[in-house]
Design an enzyme around this catalytic site. Structure first.
Site, mmCIF file in Angstrom:
data_model
loop_
_atom_site.group_PDB
_atom_site.id
_atom_site.type_symbol
_atom_site.label_atom_id
_atom_site.label_comp_id
_atom_site.label_asym_id
_atom_site.label_seq_id
_atom_site.Cartn_x
_atom_site.Cartn_y
_atom_site.Cartn_z
ATOM 1 N N SER A 124 0.829 -1.199 0.000
ATOM 2 C CA SER A 124 0.000 0.000 0.000
ATOM 3 C C SER A 124 0.860 1.244 0.000
ATOM 4 C CB SER A 124 -0.855 -0.036 1.263
ATOM 5 O OG SER A 124 -1.406 1.225 1.510
ATOM 6 N N TYR A 148 -1.749 -1.177 10.985
ATOM 7 C CA TYR A 148 -2.037 -1.726 9.658
ATOM 8 C C TYR A 148 -0.857 -1.471 8.718
ATOM 9 C CZ TYR A 148 -3.596 -1.786 4.824
ATOM 10 O OH TYR A 148 -3.666 -2.003 3.476
ATOM 11 N N LYS A 152 2.110 -3.948 6.659
ATOM 12 C CA LYS A 152 2.486 -3.938 5.234
ATOM 13 C C LYS A 152 3.993 -3.768 5.093
ATOM 14 C CE LYS A 152 -1.458 -4.582 3.352
ATOM 15 N NZ LYS A 152 -1.718 -5.880 2.742
HETATM 16 P P1 NAD Z 1 -10.963 -7.052 1.334
HETATM 17 O O1 NAD Z 1 -11.171 -7.030 2.803
HETATM 18 O O2 NAD Z 1 -12.140 -6.911 0.455
HETATM 19 O O3 NAD Z 1 -10.159 -8.379 0.914
HETATM 20 C C1 NAD Z 1 -9.339 -9.082 1.801
HETATM 21 C C2 NAD Z 1 -9.879 -10.494 1.879
HETATM 22 O O4 NAD Z 1 -9.018 -11.280 2.702
HETATM 23 C C3 NAD Z 1 -11.278 -10.578 2.484
HETATM 24 O O5 NAD Z 1 -12.113 -11.311 1.601
HETATM 25 C C4 NAD Z 1 -11.081 -11.328 3.791
HETATM 26 O O6 NAD Z 1 -12.197 -12.138 4.123
HETATM 27 C C5 NAD Z 1 -9.831 -12.134 3.492
HETATM 28 N N1 NAD Z 1 -9.021 -12.500 4.658
HETATM 29 C C6 NAD Z 1 -8.597 -11.698 5.666
HETATM 30 N N2 NAD Z 1 -7.835 -12.408 6.518
HETATM 31 C C7 NAD Z 1 -7.768 -13.675 6.038
HETATM 32 C C8 NAD Z 1 -7.142 -14.868 6.473
HETATM 33 N N3 NAD Z 1 -6.406 -14.896 7.588
HETATM 34 N N4 NAD Z 1 -7.279 -15.996 5.729
HETATM 35 C C9 NAD Z 1 -8.029 -15.979 4.607
HETATM 36 N N5 NAD Z 1 -8.648 -14.879 4.142
HETATM 37 C C10 NAD Z 1 -8.517 -13.746 4.844
HETATM 38 O O7 NAD Z 1 -9.879 -5.915 1.014
HETATM 39 P P2 NAD Z 1 -9.343 -5.331 -0.368
HETATM 40 O O8 NAD Z 1 -9.657 -3.877 -0.377
HETATM 41 O O9 NAD Z 1 -9.758 -6.174 -1.490
HETATM 42 O O10 NAD Z 1 -7.783 -5.458 -0.118
HETATM 43 C C11 NAD Z 1 -7.010 -6.561 -0.570
HETATM 44 C C12 NAD Z 1 -5.566 -6.345 -0.145
HETATM 45 O O11 NAD Z 1 -5.107 -5.103 -0.681
HETATM 46 C C13 NAD Z 1 -5.369 -6.253 1.353
HETATM 47 O O12 NAD Z 1 -4.154 -6.901 1.693
HETATM 48 C C14 NAD Z 1 -5.257 -4.764 1.603
HETATM 49 O O13 NAD Z 1 -4.500 -4.476 2.751
HETATM 50 C C15 NAD Z 1 -4.540 -4.311 0.345
HETATM 51 N N6 NAD Z 1 -4.775 -2.891 0.035
HETATM 52 C C16 NAD Z 1 -6.061 -2.428 -0.079
HETATM 53 C C17 NAD Z 1 -6.270 -1.070 -0.332
HETATM 54 C C18 NAD Z 1 -7.667 -0.523 -0.439
HETATM 55 O O14 NAD Z 1 -7.842 0.697 -0.327
HETATM 56 N N7 NAD Z 1 -8.704 -1.322 -0.657
HETATM 57 C C19 NAD Z 1 -5.191 -0.199 -0.485
HETATM 58 C C20 NAD Z 1 -3.903 -0.712 -0.379
HETATM 59 C C21 NAD Z 1 -3.707 -2.075 -0.118
#
Ligand code: NAD
Ligand code: UDP
Length: 336
Positions: A124, A148, A152
């Site tokens: 991120s 958080y 990362k």
């Molecule tokens: P999201 O919450 O929709 O997706 C994450 C998924 O991981 C969820 O479906 C959740 O159920 C699953 N999960 C969490 N812990 C788990 C575990 N221990 N075992 C199995 N499944 C697990 O979030 P997103 O927005 O799609 O983000 C995806 C990734 O991108 C994340 O790592 C997030 O930190 C990163 N990210 C997101 C953003 C954003 O703004 N959305 C920005 C930068 C980075």
């Protein structure tokens, strides 16, 4: 090629699953459904007419991972699974370290055991902290201000250590800016639990009458209209970046790091104005105090991803707002 997508039912993963299937990859998904629904998997299958091999498991469950690697012939992993809410991470840091860090180590150990050493990791822009200047390039200093973000950065460090110890690994660290929007079909999109923390899902709920008004966190930043500026990127463009990253791993690049953003900064007010056009109504808002920990301006220099991956974001904020509203109006209660 068969790709294991962790967190495979989540927001960015569901869009990436769709692009993977469209590009001819086979998809195996694992998700504990802590922040998602299996329905997103079904919808991607419906849109593409292709199947996803889905496992409802936690990535901290080593036996479950071993079972998947035994059953499926995995060639590479895109690792999305993790908890992602900044405020929550300050309240329950141990849960964040356990889930994000332990989960990742578990995954890496199993990958190593099965000699699967191709990984794309969801990092991120938060790892840049409060940058001294913009646009942000990948070599900017790294710092974080909350648990958080620390997970990362710690995972990035773990991956760099792993690669120095064993250069057979090929790892693409992708630093996302602000993913928003939804697939143009309106079948998949962002479906947060409870009241959204992030701007776009909040606006979407105001636009559909579920919430009263938007709270703009700070109107006195040193920006063109006083509201915070971010690099909002359409989730479909972001997902296509993952396909390019997977292709890149085929060239055995070692460890590579890319910003995935548009290179354009848009303010909170710009987004509200565009959303009003998309939903064709006025959206009530109030300007409140700044949110603790927020920075004024963040946007990427995405030229490294363009030069090395041939990837560039194509969709503008009009499409991001239009597609967000299309998803919201077709699915006022998300997948539920
Ligand atoms: P999201 O919450 O929709 O997706 C994450 C998924 O991981 C969820 O479906 C959740 O159920 C699953 N999960 C969490 N812990 C788990 C575990 N221990 N075992 C199995 N499944 C697990 O979030 P997103 O927005 O799609 O983000 C995806 C990734 O991108 C994340 O790592 C997030 O930190 C990163 N990210 C997101 C953003 C954003 O703004 N959305 C920005 C930068 C980075
Ligand atoms: N923001 C806002 N009201 C909200 C949510 C967010 O004004 O209800 C602002 C926030 O202060 C930041 C921008 O919108 O300037 C993007 O915030 P978001 O939480 O979506 O992503 P972040 O950049 O914090 O990862």
């Amino acid at each position: 090629m068969k790709i294991l997508v962790t967190g495979g039912a989540g927001y960015i993963a569901s869009h990436t699953n769709l692009e993977l299937l469209n590009a001819g990859y086979e998809v195996v998904a694992i998700d504990n459904l802590s922040n998602s629904c299996k329905e997103s998997i079904r919808r991607v299958e419906k849109i593409t007419g292709k199947e996803i091999s889905f496992y409802e498991n936690d990535i901290r469950d080593k036996e479950a991972l071993i079972n998947i690697f035994n059953k499926e012939n995995i060639d590479g992993v895109i690792h999305f699974a993790g908890l992602k809410a900044v405020g929550e991470s300050c309240r329950i840091p141990l849960e964040y370290y356990n889930n994000n860090i332990s989960g990742t180590i578990n995954l890496l150990e199993v990958m190593d055991r099965f000699d699967v050493k191709n990984l794309v990791f969801s990092s991120s822009a938060t790892v840049y902290g409060d940058p001294k200047t913009v646009p942000i390039t990948e070599d900017f200093p790294l710092s974080v201000t909350n648990p958080y973000g620390r997970t990362k950065l710690m995972i990035e460090d773990i991956l760099r250590d792993l690669y120095s110890a064993d250069p057979e690994w090929n790892i693409a660290i992708l630093r996302y800016f602000n993913p928003i929007g939804a697939h143009e079909s309106g079948e998949i999109g962002e479906d947060p639990n409870g009241i959204p923390n992030n701007l776009l899902p909040y606006i979407a709920k105001v636009a559909s009458g579920i919430l009263d008004k938007i709270n703009i966190f700070g109107g006195d930043y040193d920006t063109h209209d006083g509201t915070g500026v971010r690099d909002f990127i359409h989730v479909v463009d972001l997902s296509l970046g993952h396909i390019k990253a997977i292709e890149k791993l085929g060239d055995k690049p070692g460890l590579v790091t890319y910003n995935l953003g548009t290179g354009q900064g848009h303010s909170v007010m710009d987004i509200i104005n565009n959303y009003e056009k998309a939903c064709n109504k006025k959206l009530p808002y109030v300007i409140t105090d700044r949110r603790p920990g927020d920075i004024a301006v963040s946007f990427a220099d995405p030229s490294k991803a363009y030069n090395e991956l041939g990837w560039k974001a194509k969709r503008g904020i009009e499409e991001m707002c239009r597609d967000s509203y299309n998803w919201q109006s077709k699915n006022p209660n998300g997948y539920r």
